[in-house]
Design a protein around this motif. Structure first.
Motif, PDB file in Angstrom:
ATOM      1  N   ARG A  19      10.357 -10.335   8.747  1.00  0.00           N
ATOM      2  CA  ARG A  19      10.927  -9.022   8.451  1.00  0.00           C
ATOM      3  C   ARG A  19       9.959  -7.950   8.922  1.00  0.00           C
ATOM      4  O   ARG A  19       8.768  -7.996   8.621  1.00  0.00           O
ATOM      5  CB  ARG A  19      11.147  -8.892   6.956  1.00  0.00           C
ATOM      6  CG  ARG A  19      11.980  -7.683   6.603  1.00  0.00           C
ATOM      7  CD  ARG A  19      12.132  -7.553   5.139  1.00  0.00           C
ATOM      8  NE  ARG A  19      11.524  -6.252   4.850  1.00  0.00           N
ATOM      9  CZ  ARG A  19      11.448  -5.720   3.678  1.00  0.00           C
ATOM     10  NH1 ARG A  19      11.878  -6.351   2.641  1.00  0.00           N
ATOM     11  NH2 ARG A  19      10.914  -4.536   3.515  1.00  0.00           N
ATOM     12  N   MET A  20      10.485  -6.991   9.686  1.00  0.00           N
ATOM     13  CA  MET A  20       9.671  -5.906  10.204  1.00  0.00           C
ATOM     14  C   MET A  20      10.292  -4.585   9.793  1.00  0.00           C
ATOM     15  O   MET A  20      11.503  -4.405   9.869  1.00  0.00           O
ATOM     16  CB  MET A  20       9.582  -5.963  11.729  1.00  0.00           C
ATOM     17  CG  MET A  20       8.770  -4.829  12.318  1.00  0.00           C
ATOM     18  SD  MET A  20       8.611  -4.922  14.108  1.00  0.00           S
ATOM     19  CE  MET A  20      10.133  -4.177  14.600  1.00  0.00           C
ATOM     20  N   GLN A  21       9.426  -3.675   9.373  1.00  0.00           N
ATOM     21  CA  GLN A  21       9.883  -2.340   9.010  1.00  0.00           C
ATOM     22  C   GLN A  21       8.908  -1.331   9.620  1.00  0.00           C
ATOM     23  O   GLN A  21       7.703  -1.453   9.457  1.00  0.00           O
ATOM     24  CB  GLN A  21       9.919  -2.191   7.496  1.00  0.00           C
ATOM     25  CG  GLN A  21      10.408  -0.856   7.022  1.00  0.00           C
ATOM     26  CD  GLN A  21      10.446  -0.772   5.502  1.00  0.00           C
ATOM     27  OE1 GLN A  21       9.944  -1.631   4.799  1.00  0.00           O
ATOM     28  NE2 GLN A  21      11.038   0.288   5.002  1.00  0.00           N
ATOM     29  N   LEU A  23       7.267   1.952   9.281  1.00  0.00           N
ATOM     30  CA  LEU A  23       7.034   2.905   8.199  1.00  0.00           C
ATOM     31  C   LEU A  23       6.792   4.315   8.724  1.00  0.00           C
ATOM     32  O   LEU A  23       7.055   5.292   8.024  1.00  0.00           O
ATOM     33  CB  LEU A  23       5.833   2.460   7.354  1.00  0.00           C
ATOM     34  CG  LEU A  23       5.965   1.084   6.705  1.00  0.00           C
ATOM     35  CD1 LEU A  23       4.678   0.730   5.975  1.00  0.00           C
ATOM     36  CD2 LEU A  23       7.162   1.035   5.767  1.00  0.00           C
ATOM     37  N   GLN A  65       0.381  -4.439   6.642  1.00  0.00           N
ATOM     38  CA  GLN A  65       0.629  -3.274   7.484  1.00  0.00           C
ATOM     39  C   GLN A  65      -0.312  -3.270   8.680  1.00  0.00           C
ATOM     40  O   GLN A  65      -1.486  -3.628   8.565  1.00  0.00           O
ATOM     41  CB  GLN A  65       0.469  -1.973   6.697  1.00  0.00           C
ATOM     42  CG  GLN A  65       1.594  -1.738   5.732  1.00  0.00           C
ATOM     43  CD  GLN A  65       1.512  -0.369   5.093  1.00  0.00           C
ATOM     44  OE1 GLN A  65       0.754   0.486   5.507  1.00  0.00           O
ATOM     45  NE2 GLN A  65       2.327  -0.170   4.064  1.00  0.00           N
ATOM     46  N   ILE A  96       3.523  -0.407  11.082  1.00  0.00           N
ATOM     47  CA  ILE A  96       4.489  -1.498  10.948  1.00  0.00           C
ATOM     48  C   ILE A  96       4.165  -2.334   9.716  1.00  0.00           C
ATOM     49  O   ILE A  96       3.015  -2.718   9.497  1.00  0.00           O
ATOM     50  CB  ILE A  96       4.443  -2.418  12.196  1.00  0.00           C
ATOM     51  CG1 ILE A  96       4.500  -1.620  13.492  1.00  0.00           C
ATOM     52  CG2 ILE A  96       5.506  -3.495  12.116  1.00  0.00           C
ATOM     53  CD1 ILE A  96       5.794  -0.933  13.780  1.00  0.00           C
ATOM     54  N   HIS A  97       5.187  -2.609   8.939  1.00  0.00           N
ATOM     55  CA  HIS A  97       5.068  -3.518   7.793  1.00  0.00           C
ATOM     56  C   HIS A  97       5.737  -4.833   8.192  1.00  0.00           C
ATOM     57  O   HIS A  97       6.913  -4.846   8.560  1.00  0.00           O
ATOM     58  CB  HIS A  97       5.757  -2.918   6.561  1.00  0.00           C
ATOM     59  CG  HIS A  97       5.677  -3.798   5.354  1.00  0.00           C
ATOM     60  ND1 HIS A  97       4.624  -3.743   4.477  1.00  0.00           N
ATOM     61  CD2 HIS A  97       6.510  -4.760   4.893  1.00  0.00           C
ATOM     62  CE1 HIS A  97       4.815  -4.639   3.528  1.00  0.00           C
ATOM     63  NE2 HIS A  97       5.959  -5.267   3.756  1.00  0.00           N
ATOM     64  N   CYS A 114       6.934  -5.575  18.224  1.00  0.00           N
ATOM     65  CA  CYS A 114       6.687  -4.224  17.700  1.00  0.00           C
ATOM     66  C   CYS A 114       6.748  -3.167  18.808  1.00  0.00           C
ATOM     67  O   CYS A 114       7.436  -2.155  18.635  1.00  0.00           O
ATOM     68  CB  CYS A 114       5.365  -4.185  16.945  1.00  0.00           C
ATOM     69  SG  CYS A 114       5.401  -5.207  15.440  1.00  0.00           S
TER      70      CYS A 114
END
Length: 169
Positions: A19-21, A23, A65, A96-97, A114
């Motif tokens: 899972r990538m988020q 931020l 992160q 990136i988280h 990313c």
């Protein structure tokens, strides 16, 4: 069959997909030099555009992160000569988280996936800056970050092999 692991509270959990988020995103550094305008060069020269790309990533203090920085160096010279038209340098970053990425896949994920997610924003900045600089908008082609990563690995392995050969002699 799904694998399960025991968490600290004893409940069974299925292995989750990565899972990538994103931020946050930011321009760490940017410059645009309109050399042609400064030197009084006429705008009828056909450009020869060279784009160099680099990627860097580092762990942040917060768990899971990372900072991922994509570095672009774009130069435009008149075809058939060395007359510089413009020069643009951009360092664009993302906070990136990441979760559920195995340790052996973390480096490729940071250096391929990313930057791939940040690229549409980078493309927009380059287009806007070149247009605002008085040129037709430069719409960058897609960048194959996987191929870039493979080339960097091959160069690194070659350098290591050459270093070992020199040490053995």
């Amino acid at each position: 069959m799904a694998e399960t692991t025991e968490s600290g509270n004893g409940a069974a959990q299925e292995n989750q997909p990565p899972r990538m988020q994103i931020l946050g995103q930011f321009i760490r550094d940017m410059s645009f030099e309109n050399v042609a305008a400064q030197s009084g060069m006429k705008g009828d020269a056909q450009p020869d555009i060279n784009v160099q790309v680099g990627v860097d990533a580092r762990k942040r203090e917060t768990e899971n992160q990372y900072d991922v920085i994509v570095k672009l160096n774009i130069s435009s010279k008149a075809k058939g000569g060395d007359t510089q038209i413009f020069l643009m340098e951009l360092e664009y970053g993302g906070i990136i988280h990441l979760e559920n990425v195995p340790a052996d896949q973390l480096h490729p994920y940071l250096m391929i996936e990313c930057p791939r997610m940040l690229f549409p924003f980078i493309r927009r900045i380059v287009s806007d800056v070149t247009r605002d600089g008085g040129y037709p908008p430069l719409n960058l082609d897609n960048i194959d970050f996987l191929q870039m990563y493979r080339q960097q690995l091959a160069q690194h392995q070659k350098a290591q092999a050459e270093g070992q050969n020199k040490a053995a002699n």
